[in-house]
Design a protein around this motif. Structure first.
Motif, short mmCIF file in Angstrom:
data_model
loop_
_atom_site.label_atom_id
_atom_site.label_comp_id
_atom_site.label_asym_id
_atom_site.label_seq_id
_atom_site.Cartn_x
_atom_site.Cartn_y
_atom_site.Cartn_z
N PHE A 201 -20.30 40.86 -1.72
CA PHE A 201 -20.14 41.92 -2.71
C PHE A 201 -19.22 43.03 -2.19
N GLY A 202 -19.32 43.32 -0.90
CA GLY A 202 -18.43 44.32 -0.33
C GLY A 202 -16.98 43.90 -0.38
N VAL A 203 -16.71 42.63 -0.09
CA VAL A 203 -15.35 42.11 -0.17
C VAL A 203 -14.85 42.15 -1.61
N MET A 204 -15.73 41.80 -2.57
CA MET A 204 -15.34 41.85 -3.98
C MET A 204 -15.00 43.28 -4.41
N THR A 205 -15.75 44.25 -3.91
CA THR A 205 -15.48 45.64 -4.27
C THR A 205 -14.13 46.09 -3.75
N ARG A 206 -13.77 45.68 -2.53
CA ARG A 206 -12.48 46.05 -1.97
C ARG A 206 -11.34 45.29 -2.65
N ALA A 207 -11.57 44.06 -3.04
CA ALA A 207 -10.50 43.26 -3.66
C ALA A 207 -10.27 43.67 -5.10
N PHE A 214 -22.05 47.69 -9.21
CA PHE A 214 -23.44 48.12 -9.36
C PHE A 214 -24.11 47.46 -10.56
N SER A 215 -23.32 47.09 -11.55
CA SER A 215 -23.90 46.49 -12.76
C SER A 215 -24.23 45.01 -12.57
N ILE A 216 -23.48 44.33 -11.69
CA ILE A 216 -23.72 42.90 -11.48
C ILE A 216 -24.31 42.60 -10.10
N GLY A 217 -24.16 43.55 -9.18
CA GLY A 217 -24.63 43.27 -7.81
C GLY A 217 -26.14 43.20 -7.70
N PHE A 218 -26.82 44.15 -8.35
CA PHE A 218 -28.28 44.18 -8.22
C PHE A 218 -28.95 42.95 -8.85
N PRO A 219 -28.67 42.61 -10.11
CA PRO A 219 -29.34 41.41 -10.68
C PRO A 219 -28.95 40.13 -9.96
N LEU A 220 -27.67 40.04 -9.51
CA LEU A 220 -27.26 38.82 -8.82
C LEU A 220 -27.94 38.71 -7.46
N THR A 221 -28.05 39.83 -6.75
CA THR A 221 -28.76 39.82 -5.47
C THR A 221 -30.23 39.45 -5.66
#
Length: 257
Positions: A201-207, A214-221
């Motif tokens: 998720f951190g790499v996706m945020t930088r890319a 925040f909208s997709i990270g929590f439910p996916l995690t």
């Protein structure tokens, strides 16, 4: 009219009441039986039943004056020995509770707590799941019978009035570090997998900064964490056997059995 001498009363106190204090104190603190799921009155009745069964097979108990200072000291010693045995078993169960709490915090379920009916406190749902699972495994593999066997042998290895074993209590205190290490070892694969997910998720945020992580990270995690826990259940039996063997071996070492 029935008349009882001081010697008869002292013999009854030594042969029945002193073992009862050790048995009752262990049952009041041990997991499953010593939780709030079982009322104190039922635990006391259960202690009386076990004491009636064990007393004929126990070694000869010392005779003591029922209202003397020596009797109070022996009663305190029996309560401490029983509490030591019960607390040692509690450490084993807390390994799985702490492991479940660590996983719940990593996957975002730390806020989802429910009341633990056994201890009367709020714990994460993953910790409660692990607690239920280890309770069922403990009973299914007859580990409670091993505990009662160690309790019966403790009257031979730690006889009533045989002295106060301070070293054993220091060993219980030193065992607290084993609980944390075993809990981390239990959930290490899940923690590693969730760490990889968070790094992704951190790499996706930088890319892609425009992506609302925040909208997709929590439910996916959360979903991936539940899948990881489900996959990890396949190995929990092997982990339980290792920890249960070590915990019951430590219990025998504490009792000198």
């Amino acid at each position: 009219m029935l008349e009882l001498s001081d010697g008869q009363i002292g013999s009854w106190v030594g042969s029945f009441l002193l073992p009862l204090f050790r048995i009752a104190s262990m049952l009041m603190l041990m997991p499953i039986i010593g939780t709030q799921l079982v009322s104190a009155r039922v635990r006391l009745y259960f202690s009386l039943a076990i004491c009636v069964v064990l007393v004929p097979a126990l070694p000869e108990m010392p005779t003591v004056d029922a209202i003397s200072l020596q009797a109070l000291l022996w009663i305190a010693q029996e309560i401490l020995i029983g509490a030591m045995l019960g607390f040692t078993l509690q450490l084993f169960f807390q390994v799985f509770v702490i492991g479940g709490q660590i996983v719940a915090m990593q996957m975002g379920l730390g806020f989802a707590s429910m009341v633990d009916p056994a201890n009367g406190v709020s714990v994460p749902v993953i910790g409660q799941l692990f607690m239920i699972l280890v309770t069922l495994l403990f009973l299914a593999m007859n580990a409670h019978l091993v505990v009662f066997e160690v309790l019966a042998e403790s009257f031979v290895t730690l006889p009533v009035g045989g002295g106060f074993l301070v070293d054993n209590y220091w060993q219980v205190a030193n065992r607290l570090g084993w609980v944390i290490g075993a809990a981390l070892l239990l959930v290490l694969p899940a923690i590693t997998a969730l760490l990889v997910v968070n790094l992704a998720f951190g790499v996706m945020t930088r890319a892609a900064p425009q992506l609302n992580i925040f909208s997709i990270g929590f439910p996916l995690t959360l979903v991936l964490g539940m899948v990881i826990v489900w996959i990890g259940m396949a190995d929990i039996l092997a982990q339980y056997q290792v920890f249960a063997t070590e915990a019951l071996g430590f219990l025998r070492a504490m009792a000198g059995a």
